[in-house]
Design an enzyme around this catalytic site. Structure first.
Site, PDB file in Angstrom:
ATOM      1  N   GLY A  53       0.849  -1.193   0.000  1.00 44.32           N
ATOM      2  CA  GLY A  53       0.000   0.000   0.000  1.00 44.32           C
ATOM      3  C   GLY A  53       0.873   1.226   0.000  1.00 44.32           C
ATOM      4  N   CYS A  80       5.356  -6.131   1.550  1.00 41.28           N
ATOM      5  CA  CYS A  80       5.713  -4.716   1.500  1.00 41.28           C
ATOM      6  C   CYS A  80       5.087  -3.944   2.673  1.00 41.28           C
ATOM      7  CB  CYS A  80       5.346  -4.123   0.139  1.00 41.28           C
ATOM      8  SG  CYS A  80       6.190  -2.560  -0.175  1.00 41.28           S
ATOM      9  N   TYR A  81       4.068  -3.137   2.453  1.00 41.50           N
ATOM     10  CA  TYR A  81       3.434  -2.442   3.580  1.00 41.50           C
ATOM     11  C   TYR A  81       2.963  -3.455   4.622  1.00 41.50           C
ATOM     12  CZ  TYR A  81       0.159   0.434   6.251  1.00 41.50           C
ATOM     13  OH  TYR A  81      -0.505   1.071   7.270  1.00 41.50           O
ATOM     14  N   HIS A 164       7.807  -7.882  -3.818  1.00 43.33           N
ATOM     15  CA  HIS A 164       6.465  -8.205  -4.329  1.00 43.33           C
ATOM     16  C   HIS A 164       6.471  -9.548  -5.064  1.00 43.33           C
ATOM     17  CE1 HIS A 164       4.322  -4.416  -3.465  1.00 43.33           C
ATOM     18  NE2 HIS A 164       5.561  -3.914  -3.478  1.00 43.33           N
ATOM     19  N   GLU A 166       3.997 -11.080  -6.168  1.00 45.12           N
ATOM     20  CA  GLU A 166       2.887 -11.166  -7.131  1.00 45.12           C
ATOM     21  C   GLU A 166       3.242 -10.630  -8.517  1.00 45.12           C
ATOM     22  OE1 GLU A 166       3.189  -9.119  -4.638  1.00 45.12           O
ATOM     23  OE2 GLU A 166       2.276  -7.163  -4.990  1.00 45.12           O
ATOM     24  N   ASP A 222     -17.622 -10.019 -21.289  1.00 46.20           N
ATOM     25  CA  ASP A 222     -18.418 -10.007 -20.055  1.00 46.20           C
ATOM     26  C   ASP A 222     -19.913 -10.016 -20.345  1.00 46.20           C
ATOM     27  OD1 ASP A 222     -15.861  -9.592 -19.167  1.00 46.20           O
ATOM     28  OD2 ASP A 222     -16.163  -7.460 -18.735  1.00 46.20           O
ATOM     29  N   LYS A 361     -11.383 -11.097 -15.059  1.00 49.62           N
ATOM     30  CA  LYS A 361     -11.517 -11.230 -16.509  1.00 49.62           C
ATOM     31  C   LYS A 361     -10.986 -12.577 -17.029  1.00 49.62           C
ATOM     32  CE  LYS A 361     -12.309  -8.431 -20.165  1.00 49.62           C
ATOM     33  NZ  LYS A 361     -13.388  -7.425 -20.146  1.00 49.62           N
TER      34      LYS A 361
END
Ligand code: XMP
Length: 505
Positions: A53, A80-81, A164, A166, A222, A361
Site C-alpha cells: 500500500g 511490502c506495507y 512483491h 505477485e 463479459d 476477466k
C-alpha cells in the site's frame, strides 16, 4: 470452500495478489482492513495475506488491522506495507530509508519451506521507501537484499516479505505464493471458475424468478457470457439488447448478433447510429464525448426496455474488481457507471443481476471457453463503451471516424496475419488534426496522421507498447496510406502507461 483473504491496504497490487492466488486454484477474496477481524474467524479462511500500500505505517490514519488476527494461528503473509505493518505491530522498528525500486538482488540466509525451489540468490522486485530496521522479537531474518535491507522474516506462522512476489519481475514469486498456500497454509486447491457454471445459472434462475431479464450486450466477453448465462437460466424470458451507436469497428455489430444468435440468444438490435453521430459532431472534449454517448445510450436503452412489458431485472457483466472498488468506498453507490450502461436514469427501476461479480476477466474467459464460445470471442480485445469516439482526438467528424475504423481494421488484420493479435492486449488506430504533407503520384497533398497504438498489459492499469517486428509495422503503414487516401503518415505510439494512457483521450 477453503479460501485466503487478501487485505486491501490500497496498493495497486491487491488484485494482482488475489489473481495470482486464484491462478493456483485457491479461492481468494479481497477484504478491507476494518473487516478482516470478523472475516478471518470463519473456519474456511485458511490464510491471510496483507497487501502492499502507499502509506507509511507511522503516518496518521495509515491503514491498520486488529491485533487479533495474529493470534488465530492462521498463516499470515505480509507483503511490502503488510510486512512493515507486521513489524510495527509486533514490536519491531520501521524506518524511512533510501528506498529500493525495481529489480533487486536478494540473498537467502535461512532455508524455509516458503523458499523451496529458490536459489541462494534471486532477483526480486522491490518498491518501498520505508524498511524494517529491527524485526519484532522472536522473528528470524530469512533473507536480505543487496542493499542490506530485511527482505523476508518469519516467526511461526507469520511471514513478512519486503518484495512483491505477485509481480512477474519476481521470477520465483509464484513459487513463493504456491509454497505459502500449500506447505504453510495447506489450503486445498479447489477453485475452478469453469466448474461454477451450474451454480451461476441456478443463482440467476432463483434471483430472477419474478419477471423478464434484460441484458445489454456490447460484444465484449463479459456481456456475452452474462447474456448466455441468463439465457440458460430463464430461456425466453431473457432479452438481449444491442444498441448500435455507430462507433463500433467494421463488421462488429453483425458479428455480435450472429455470435449470440448462434448460441441461441435472441438479440434485439437498436440502430441509433444517427442519433449518436449527430450529437457528437464537432465535439472535441473527450469526457464530453463520453458523457454524450452515455446519456444517449441510457435514453435509447430505456426506450427499448419500456417496450418489454414484463421487464423486471437488468443483468450486467460487473466483474470482481468493480465490486471491490465500489465496496471499498464507504457509502458509495454500488452501481457503477459501468461500460455501456453508464448512468441509467434513477427512474429506471430494474433489479440488478450480476452473475460475474466474483470473477476476474481471465476467469470469465475460462467460463466462456467452457460454455463453448469460439476462440475469437474468448480472446477479444477490450473495447471502450464509447467506442471509436475516444480514438478521435479533437473535433469529432464522420471523416475521422471512417479513417479510424478503416485503419483499425488494417491493424487487426495485419496482426492476425502475423499471428500476434491474441498476444497483445489492445491494438488500434487513432487520428487527430495534425497534418503531414504527402506525395501521392506526382502530387503533393496534405493528409491526416494516423497513430497506431498496440500494447501489452495484464489488467490495463499499466501497459507497455508492443515490440513488433518492423515488417509488421511496415505493412500496417503501407496499407493504411494506400487504402485510406486521406492519410499521409502513420506513426507508432511508443510510450508506456504510465505516464501515458492506452486510449488517446
Ligand atoms: P486508458 O486509456 O485509461 O484505458 O489507459 C484503460 C482501459 O480502459 C478502456 N477504456 C474505456 N472503457 N469506457 C470503457 O468502457 C471508456 O470510456 C474507456 N476509456 C478507456 C481502454 O480501452 C483500456 O482497455
Amino acid at each position: 470452500m477453503e479460501k485466503a483473504l487478501v487485505v486491501n491496504f490500497g496498493g495497486q497490487y491487491v488484485h494482482l495478489i488475489t489473481r495470482r492466488v486464484r491462478e493456483r486454484g485457491v479461492y481468494a477474496e479481497v477484504v478491507q482492513p476494518e473487516d478482516v477481524e470478523a472475516a478471518a474467524e470463519a473456519p474456511d479462511v485458511k490464510a491471510i495475506i496483507l497487501s502492499g500500500g502507499p502509506s507509511s505505517v507511522y503516518q496518521e490514519g495509515a491503514p491498520d488491522v486488529s491485533d487479533k488476527i495474529f493470534h488465530l494461528g492462521k498463516p499470515i503473509l505480509g507483503i511490502c506495507y503488510g510486512h512493515q505493518l507486521i513489524a510495527r505491530k509486533l514490536g519491531g522498528v520501521v524506518m524511512r530509508g533510501k528506498g529500493e525500486y525495481g529489480r533487486t538482488l536478494m540473498r537467502l540466509l535461512e532455508r524455509d519451506p516458503v523458499f523451496d525451489g529458490w536459489n541462494a540468490e534471486e532477483v526480486v522486485w522491490m518498491s518501498h521507501g520505508d524498511y524494517v530496521k529491527e524485526p519484532p522479537p522472536g522473528f528470524v531474518v530469512l533473507a536480505v537484499s543487496e542493499n542490506g535491507y530485511i527482505a523476508a522474516m518469519r516467526k511461526g506462522h507469520i511471514y513478512g516479505v519486503q518484495f512483491h512476489p505477485e509481480v512477474s519481475h519476481t521470477a520465483k514469486g509464484g513459487l513463493l505464493l504456491e509454497n505459502f498456500l500449500r506447505k504453510v497454509a495447506r489450503i486445498a486447491s479447489t477453485w475452478r471458475p469453469e466448474e461454477q457454471i451450474r451454480r451461476l445459472v441456478e443463482d440467476v434462475r432463483r434471483k430472477a424468478a419474478g419477471g423478464d431479464v434484460i441484458v445489454g450486450v456490447s460484444g465484449g466477453i463479459d456481456s456475452t457470457v452474462t447474456a448466455l448465462l441468463v439465457h440458460m437460466a430463464v430461456g425466453e424470458r431473457a432479452h438481449a439488447i444491442f444498441v448500435d451507436h455507430g462507433l463500433f469497428r467494421e463488421g462488429e455489430p453483425q458479428q455480435v448478433v450472429s455470435l449470440l444468435t448462434s448460441l441461441g440468444v435472441k438479440v434485439q438490435v437498436v440502430d441509433a447510429r444517427e442519433r449518436f453521430l449527430k450529437r457528437l459532431e464537432g465535439v472535441s472534449d473527450c469526457e464530453e464525448k463520453r458523457r454524450i454517448v452515455g446519456e444517449i445510450f441510457a435514453e435509447v436503452f430505456a426506450e427499448a426496455v419500456s417496450k418489454i412489458p414484463n421487464a423486471k431485472y437488468l443483468a450486467q457483466g460487473t466483474l470482481y474488481p468493480d465490486v471491490v472498488e465500489s465496496g471499498a468506498v464507504k457509502g458509495a453507490d454500488r452501481i457503477k457507471s459501468h461500460h455501456n450502461v453508464g448512468g441509467l436514469p434513477p427512474w429506471f427501476k430494474l433489479e440488478l443481476v450480476e452473475p460475474l461479480r466474483e470473477f476476474y476477466k481471465d476467469e470469465v474467459r475460462r467460463i466462456a471457453k467452457a460454455l463453448g464460445l469460439p476462440e475469437e470471442a474468448v480472446h477479444r480485445h477490450p473495447f471502450p463503451g464509447p467506442g471509436l469516439a475516444v480514438r478521435i482526438i479533437g473535433p469529432f467528424t464522420r471523416e475521422k471516424l471512417e479513417i479510424v475504423r478503416k485503419a483499425t481494421k488494417i491493424v487487426e488484420e495485419e496482426l492476425e496475419r502475423a499471428g500476434l493479435l491474441r498476444k497483445v492486449w489492445q491494438a488500434f488506430a487513432t487520428v487527430g488534426d495534425d497534418k503531414w504533407v504527402g506525395v501521392k503520384g506526382d502530387k503533393r497533398s496534405v493528409g491526416y496522421i494516423v497513430a497506431v497504438r498496440i500494447v501489452e498489459s495484464e489488467d490495463a492499469m499499466t501497459a507497455d507498447w508492443a515490440r513488433l517486428p518492423y515488417e509488421v509495422l511496415e505493412r500496417i503503414s503501407a496499407r493504411i496510406t494506400s487504402e485510406i487516401p486521406q492519410v499521409t503518415m502513420v506513426t507508432y505510439a511508443i510510450t508506456t502507461k504510465p505516464p501515458s494512457t492506452i486510449e488517446p483521450c
